[in-house]
Scaffold this motif. Structure first.
Motif, PDB file in Angstrom:
ATOM      1  N   THR A 103      -4.460  20.986 -59.802  1.00 27.75           N
ATOM      2  CA  THR A 103      -3.951  22.372 -59.814  1.00 27.75           C
ATOM      3  C   THR A 103      -4.557  23.223 -60.902  1.00 27.75           C
ATOM      4  OG1 THR A 103      -2.103  21.334 -59.100  1.00 27.75           O
ATOM      5  CG2 THR A 103      -1.859  23.610 -59.987  1.00 27.75           C
ATOM      6  N   VAL A 104      -4.578  22.708 -62.270  1.00 27.64           N
ATOM      7  CA  VAL A 104      -4.917  23.523 -63.371  1.00 27.64           C
ATOM      8  C   VAL A 104      -6.336  24.071 -63.265  1.00 27.64           C
ATOM      9  CG1 VAL A 104      -5.763  21.579 -64.828  1.00 27.64           C
ATOM     10  CG2 VAL A 104      -4.897  23.638 -65.928  1.00 27.64           C
ATOM     11  N   MET A 105      -7.072  23.266 -62.648  1.00 28.92           N
ATOM     12  CA  MET A 105      -8.552  23.637 -62.419  1.00 28.92           C
ATOM     13  C   MET A 105      -8.474  24.676 -61.347  1.00 28.92           C
ATOM     14  SD  MET A 105     -10.822  20.027 -61.955  1.00 28.92           S
ATOM     15  CE  MET A 105     -10.566  18.848 -63.309  1.00 28.92           C
ATOM     16  N   LEU A 106      -7.822  24.659 -60.354  1.00 32.94           N
ATOM     17  CA  LEU A 106      -8.089  25.729 -59.326  1.00 32.94           C
ATOM     18  C   LEU A 106      -7.296  27.085 -60.042  1.00 32.94           C
ATOM     19  CD1 LEU A 106      -8.125  26.779 -56.422  1.00 32.94           C
ATOM     20  CD2 LEU A 106      -5.737  26.019 -56.151  1.00 32.94           C
ATOM     21  N   HIS A 107      -6.275  26.858 -60.845  1.00 32.20           N
ATOM     22  CA  HIS A 107      -5.664  27.991 -61.782  1.00 32.20           C
ATOM     23  C   HIS A 107      -6.796  28.787 -62.162  1.00 32.20           C
ATOM     24  CE1 HIS A 107      -1.988  30.028 -63.122  1.00 32.20           C
ATOM     25  NE2 HIS A 107      -2.892  29.994 -64.283  1.00 32.20           N
ATOM     26  N   LEU A 131     -10.519  20.789 -51.998  1.00 32.78           N
ATOM     27  CA  LEU A 131      -9.408  19.766 -51.650  1.00 32.78           C
ATOM     28  C   LEU A 131      -8.585  19.662 -53.069  1.00 32.78           C
ATOM     29  CD1 LEU A 131      -8.495  17.582 -49.813  1.00 32.78           C
ATOM     30  CD2 LEU A 131     -10.053  16.128 -50.999  1.00 32.78           C
ATOM     31  N   LEU A 132      -7.303  20.066 -52.979  1.00 23.15           N
ATOM     32  CA  LEU A 132      -6.427  20.148 -54.317  1.00 23.15           C
ATOM     33  C   LEU A 132      -5.582  18.678 -54.134  1.00 23.15           C
ATOM     34  CD1 LEU A 132      -5.249  21.884 -56.652  1.00 23.15           C
ATOM     35  CD2 LEU A 132      -3.752  22.836 -54.644  1.00 23.15           C
ATOM     36  N   GLY A 133      -5.672  18.217 -55.494  1.00 20.65           N
ATOM     37  CA  GLY A 133      -4.778  17.056 -55.856  1.00 20.65           C
ATOM     38  C   GLY A 133      -4.124  17.017 -56.951  1.00 20.65           C
ATOM     39  N   GLY A 134      -3.553  16.061 -57.408  1.00 21.34           N
ATOM     40  CA  GLY A 134      -2.972  15.722 -58.771  1.00 21.34           C
ATOM     41  C   GLY A 134      -1.570  16.528 -58.885  1.00 21.34           C
ATOM     42  N   GLY A 135      -0.864  16.268 -57.800  1.00 22.93           N
ATOM     43  CA  GLY A 135       0.727  16.962 -57.869  1.00 22.93           C
ATOM     44  C   GLY A 135       1.038  18.136 -57.161  1.00 22.93           C
ATOM     45  N   PRO A 136       2.187  18.419 -56.828  1.00 22.75           N
ATOM     46  CA  PRO A 136       2.547  19.604 -56.097  1.00 22.75           C
ATOM     47  C   PRO A 136       1.971  20.901 -56.944  1.00 22.75           C
ATOM     48  CG  PRO A 136       4.478  18.337 -56.779  1.00 22.75           C
ATOM     49  CD  PRO A 136       3.530  17.841 -57.357  1.00 22.75           C
ATOM     50  N   ALA A 137       1.337  21.850 -56.060  1.00 23.71           N
ATOM     51  CA  ALA A 137       0.878  22.931 -56.500  1.00 23.71           C
ATOM     52  C   ALA A 137       1.949  24.128 -56.336  1.00 23.71           C
ATOM     53  CB  ALA A 137      -0.164  23.308 -55.604  1.00 23.71           C
ATOM     54  N   PRO A 138       1.856  25.279 -57.358  1.00 26.18           N
ATOM     55  CA  PRO A 138       2.790  26.332 -57.387  1.00 26.18           C
ATOM     56  C   PRO A 138       2.528  27.133 -56.258  1.00 26.18           C
ATOM     57  CG  PRO A 138       1.753  26.227 -59.695  1.00 26.18           C
ATOM     58  CD  PRO A 138       1.186  24.974 -58.625  1.00 26.18           C
ATOM     59  N   LYS A 139       3.552  27.658 -55.541  1.00 26.31           N
ATOM     60  CA  LYS A 139       3.406  28.371 -54.413  1.00 26.31           C
ATOM     61  C   LYS A 139       2.613  29.758 -54.646  1.00 26.31           C
ATOM     62  CE  LYS A 139       4.817  28.636 -49.818  1.00 26.31           C
ATOM     63  NZ  LYS A 139       6.132  28.714 -49.224  1.00 26.31           N
ATOM     64  N   GLY A 140       2.724  30.133 -55.698  1.00 25.24           N
ATOM     65  CA  GLY A 140       2.104  31.446 -56.217  1.00 25.24           C
ATOM     66  C   GLY A 140       0.643  31.259 -56.212  1.00 25.24           C
ATOM     67  N   LEU A 141      -0.022  30.170 -56.818  1.00 29.71           N
ATOM     68  CA  LEU A 141      -1.270  29.860 -56.756  1.00 29.71           C
ATOM     69  C   LEU A 141      -1.914  29.682 -55.313  1.00 29.71           C
ATOM     70  CD1 LEU A 141      -3.746  29.084 -58.799  1.00 29.71           C
ATOM     71  CD2 LEU A 141      -2.903  26.676 -58.381  1.00 29.71           C
ATOM     72  N   LEU A 142      -1.003  29.137 -54.535  1.00 29.46           N
ATOM     73  CA  LEU A 142      -1.695  28.749 -53.035  1.00 29.46           C
ATOM     74  C   LEU A 142      -1.886  30.055 -52.505  1.00 29.46           C
ATOM     75  CD1 LEU A 142       0.521  25.565 -52.126  1.00 29.46           C
ATOM     76  CD2 LEU A 142      -2.115  25.766 -52.783  1.00 29.46           C
ATOM     77  N   ILE A 195      10.709  24.785 -60.840  1.00 27.74           N
ATOM     78  CA  ILE A 195      10.778  26.014 -61.964  1.00 27.74           C
ATOM     79  C   ILE A 195       9.531  26.198 -62.548  1.00 27.74           C
ATOM     80  CG2 ILE A 195      11.793  26.331 -64.308  1.00 27.74           C
ATOM     81  CD1 ILE A 195      14.070  24.263 -63.591  1.00 27.74           C
ATOM     82  N   GLU A 196       8.496  25.220 -62.365  1.00 26.51           N
ATOM     83  CA  GLU A 196       7.270  25.787 -62.956  1.00 26.51           C
ATOM     84  C   GLU A 196       6.555  26.722 -61.955  1.00 26.51           C
ATOM     85  OE1 GLU A 196       5.557  21.801 -63.029  1.00 26.51           O
ATOM     86  OE2 GLU A 196       6.664  21.112 -64.772  1.00 26.51           O
ATOM     87  N   SER A 197       6.784  26.523 -60.538  1.00 20.31           N
ATOM     88  CA  SER A 197       6.156  27.195 -59.656  1.00 20.31           C
ATOM     89  C   SER A 197       6.743  28.607 -59.853  1.00 20.31           C
ATOM     90  CB  SER A 197       6.403  26.691 -58.198  1.00 20.31           C
ATOM     91  OG  SER A 197       6.059  27.282 -57.241  1.00 20.31           O
ATOM     92  N   VAL A 198       8.231  28.878 -59.929  1.00 16.82           N
ATOM     93  CA  VAL A 198       8.521  30.140 -59.970  1.00 16.82           C
ATOM     94  C   VAL A 198       8.070  30.761 -61.365  1.00 16.82           C
ATOM     95  CG1 VAL A 198      10.849  31.431 -60.597  1.00 16.82           C
ATOM     96  CG2 VAL A 198      10.539  29.900 -58.842  1.00 16.82           C
ATOM     97  N   LEU A 199       8.118  29.963 -62.578  1.00 20.26           N
ATOM     98  CA  LEU A 199       7.734  30.787 -63.968  1.00 20.26           C
ATOM     99  C   LEU A 199       6.201  31.269 -63.981  1.00 20.26           C
ATOM    100  CD1 LEU A 199       9.901  29.043 -66.539  1.00 20.26           C
ATOM    101  CD2 LEU A 199      10.296  31.213 -65.225  1.00 20.26           C
ATOM    102  N   SER A 200       5.432  30.319 -63.179  1.00 23.80           N
ATOM    103  CA  SER A 200       4.049  30.388 -62.974  1.00 23.80           C
ATOM    104  C   SER A 200       3.604  31.732 -62.279  1.00 23.80           C
ATOM    105  CB  SER A 200       3.117  29.404 -63.079  1.00 23.80           C
ATOM    106  OG  SER A 200       3.451  28.637 -61.500  1.00 23.80           O
ATOM    107  N   SER A 201       4.441  32.219 -61.635  1.00 18.34           N
ATOM    108  CA  SER A 201       4.017  33.360 -60.766  1.00 18.34           C
ATOM    109  C   SER A 201       4.359  34.718 -61.528  1.00 18.34           C
ATOM    110  CB  SER A 201       4.909  33.462 -59.277  1.00 18.34           C
ATOM    111  OG  SER A 201       6.389  33.311 -59.566  1.00 18.34           O
TER     112      SER A 201
END
Lengths: 484, 484
Positions: free
Chosen positions: B243-247, B266-277, B400-406
């Motif tokens: 995720t952090v790389m994609l970010h 191909l995205l791995g390493g844990g759930p991705a924030p919806k905003g990023l997707l 919460i991470e997903s919301v705040l990172s948007s």
């Protein structure tokens, strides 16, 4: 340890429920979800007749939707399908039924009468009969253990009775994935199934379909016009054919530019005449030669796309999970082809002796002769049993066939050996003509120009057709009967 | 019965000798034949030090050509590679060396000093040291038995010591073919390897390379500019990222039209924030979420190309050979994810107790929480151990991470629970800003607008960076330490 995977049709129906599994010539389609529903229903109906895990069920059918459904239904019950060639005589069928412990037979509706008339003392159900049965609520398989047996197909040995080749689910799995690693998996792939489903070359396509999530375009039988139509108009990307089919197709194909998406004409069923391959090349038909047999669950050696033109005439290299050796090679490097890999059968049904003779430490003796070039590409020379030894010289019928079939006016050629007092054996040829005016003298002149003297056939027989099996493979051992 | 296949590198070198196996950022390349030659030579040198079938050899290296060669060399000797994270402390390394019965360590030339200084009582050889050794003429493996162990990687449990996940050759094989059945195999594929090779996500790419006959574009470590360059100019078609790389990438990618041949991020390493997707979708970056772990030999659940946009936020369905269930689900359908398949480890090294606890009848308890939608697509909710229970309510940090990172100005977010006398636990957030002017009050206002009251973090901590492991995965259990 046997690996466990989810039931392959259920899994594909979960991944791609609305994708096409099966397309028929009338344009009708079955999705993976349709196919699963119908196969599960068929299984539950069949269960009412006592079909259960390990039950041997005969299949007597031409290519049709119901055959596909029946095959998957057997897997849901853990039953083993015994695939009969529909051209078998009563005597041949009788042997296979008994040898494989078949307890009932499923027959295509149009063929049920034919087999009913044979008076076998076991239950024969047409597909329509099964549909009328009531579903029984038995638990259906949700998983597949790869070491379990799934299918049995009989193959003629050089001597003695036919032997029942047992294929496990794993054999079919490895065959499908081994092929995918060679020619790739494209999301738009659609494979043309025109080979009989009761032969391994046809059946293997059905299993690729569920494993790849790929549609099969199913034809009841070979017809060059229909195959041409499928390639030109129905987005077929890959087709499996045998030599005689390619021969009949090649004049139709390539006259116009065929679709770019058509990427592979997979050629099996014995060595192909070089002339045919060159004609294909000229017409830009992407032919990939392959080599395999019932025991190897279809192709085990295939030319890869990148080598197809550079190595014309070669069957290629063994698929990624497989190995190949030539043993007991002569001075020319020609010896028996032996192969190994997870797609190779573990043995013949209840025939330890034949198994032990054919398979040693995982290596299968194919009975075929071949040689490797300096880069390790396989050239299949001939069946060992078809080898003609004339005055101490080895003569390979396929070489003579290949030369004669490149002569204008000649359509098909079969060559075999005839006993000869002086030479031991001599080659004789059987020819089907395109052009009835071609004479024996002309053929012999052509042969003399292109073959060493001892390879020139001692006799040319013109025939209306050559003996072939249900897969259209030339039956050399039946050629001599044409002379009687 | 263990299936036998030819040695995969030797086989690929036979099928595709002159095709590229490895491409480096300086433009230099190794063909499959080169890689085989170098790996076999390395193996013969290593054999002089007594490395043999079953020997456990530690690997302490960043991504480099020699690491790739060393890995394949171990397979030629039948030795087992124990992959160390190069960020481990002496104490952590010491535990893994002892636990895995490691008898010698191979270290990258630049890292040999670091590990030599730790004074372990075993042989440490830099790759350069090995190159100076003399080759010993030992027989190298020509075949691979899929049930044999090949690699060990340590994974932290929720409690107690790390456990050594044993991967057989078969685990890696099934992982590679399972992925191929999902995203296909194209002849022009080139996979970007930027994840560390000592983690399963990186190692799995090397093995896909030899199994598919596909080049790997190897980067020493993640750098968004270099990844961008590889995609734009070096014909990379697939890239594995976390995720952090994609970010970090997403702002660079898509500003221009990237090549059509780039077909899968191909995205791995844990759930991705919806905003990023969603941002990725807007920029037409073909992100496929996946889910997997060391125990599943990398991805075991992946969104397929056809569902990528329709099911944004889902990790997809289990790969073709795998199965997935949610157990002990609550009212919302959220429960523990359990998985099964031939890519799942058979167990932890010499740790029967942990194995028996994690794997029952083939089903691996992942320790992750998730739910399935009505079509069976998996949504990974969180690590079970990261779940915050506050006043009886379940709070998932990733939500919460997903919301705040948007929120504009926010770059990265980590959320964890803090003990609280009144509520049991309360969520607290750790934030890295893009825009230093953002205040705690603004963040809390934004949170209150988008989250139920009990989910609003009780404290916002601004940080320069968040704790991540060598794969750049967020380490939530280390967040609290930032407050000390």
């Amino acid at each position: 340890m046997s690996e466990i995977i989810p039931h392959w049709l259920t899994k594909q129906a979960s991944l791609s429920p609305n994708d096409t599994a099966l397309e028929l010539e009338d344009g009708s389609c079955l999705t993976f979800n349709d196919l699963m529903q119908k196969s599960q229903s068929f299984a539950k109906k069949l269960a009412s007749q006592g079909v259960d895990k390990g039950t041997k069920v005969g299949l007597f059918s031409n290519n049709c939707t119901e055959m596909v459904i029946a095959i998957h239904a057997l897997s849901y019950l853990g039953a083993v399908g015994v695939f009969f060639n529909i051209r078998l005589t009563e005597k041949e069928l009788s042997f296979q039924i008994k040898d494989a412990d078949v307890s009932s037979i499923l027959a295509a509706d149009g063929l049920a009468n034919q087999i009913n008339n044979m008076n076998f003392s076991l239950q024969i159900l047409s597909f329509a009969d099964v549909c009328k049965l009531k579903e029984v609520n038995v638990p259906l398989a949700t998983e597949i253990a790869l070491d379990d047996a799934f299918t049995i197909m009989y193959t003629s040995g050089t001597t003695g009775n036919p032997k029942g080749v047992v294929h496990t689910y794993g054999n079919h799995w490895w065959s499908a994935t081994g092929s995918a690693l060679n020619i790739g998996i494209h999301s738009n792939d659609k494979w043309l199934a025109v080979l009989p489903l009761f032969h391994i070359g046809g059946l293997s396509l059905l299993l690729k379909s569920v494993i790849y999530g790929m549609p099969i375009y199913l034809l009841e039988k070979f017809d060059e016009q229909k195959v041409h139509h499928a390639i030109m108009n129905c987005q077929v990307t890959i087709a499996s054919v045998v030599t005689v089919m390619l021969h009949r197709l090649i004049d139709l194909l390539g006259e116009e530019d065929y679709p770019k998406s058509f990427r592979c004409m997979l050629l099996g069923g014995g060595p192909a005449p070089k002339g045919l391959l060159e004609k294909s090349k000229d017409k830009r038909v992407p032919v990939f030669q392959s080599y395999g047999m019932t025991e190897t669950s279809s192709q085990i050696v295939t030319l890869s796309p990148k080598d197809a033109l550079r190595k014309l005439g070669s069957a290629g290299k063994s698929l990624f999970p497989a190995q190949l050796k030539i043993i007991d090679a002569n001075d020319e490097g020609i010896g028996e082809i032996v192969v190994k890999g997870p797609m190779v059968t573990k043995g013949y049904y209840k025939n330890k002796q034949a198994t032990a003779k054919s398979i040693q430490e995982g290596w299968l003796s194919t009975g075929d002769l071949g040689k490797l070039d300096e880069e390790g590409f396989l050239y299949v020379v001939d069946r060992r049993k078809d080898l003609i030894i004339s005055g101490g010289e080895n003569i390979y019928p396929s070489e003579i066939e290949s030369v004669l079939s490149s002569m204008v006016g000649v359509k098909e050629v079969g060559v075999t050996g005839l006993e000869d007092l002086k030479w031991g054996e001599v080659p004789i040829a059987f020819i089907v003509l395109d052009d009835a005016s071609v004479t024996e003298v002309e053929v012999l002149q052509y042969a003399s120009k292109n073959l060493a003297k001892y390879k020139v056939p001692k006799k040319i027989n013109f025939e209306a057709e050559l003996p072939r099996n249900a897969s259209n493979k030339l039956l050399r051992n039946k050629l001599r009967e044409l002379m009687q």
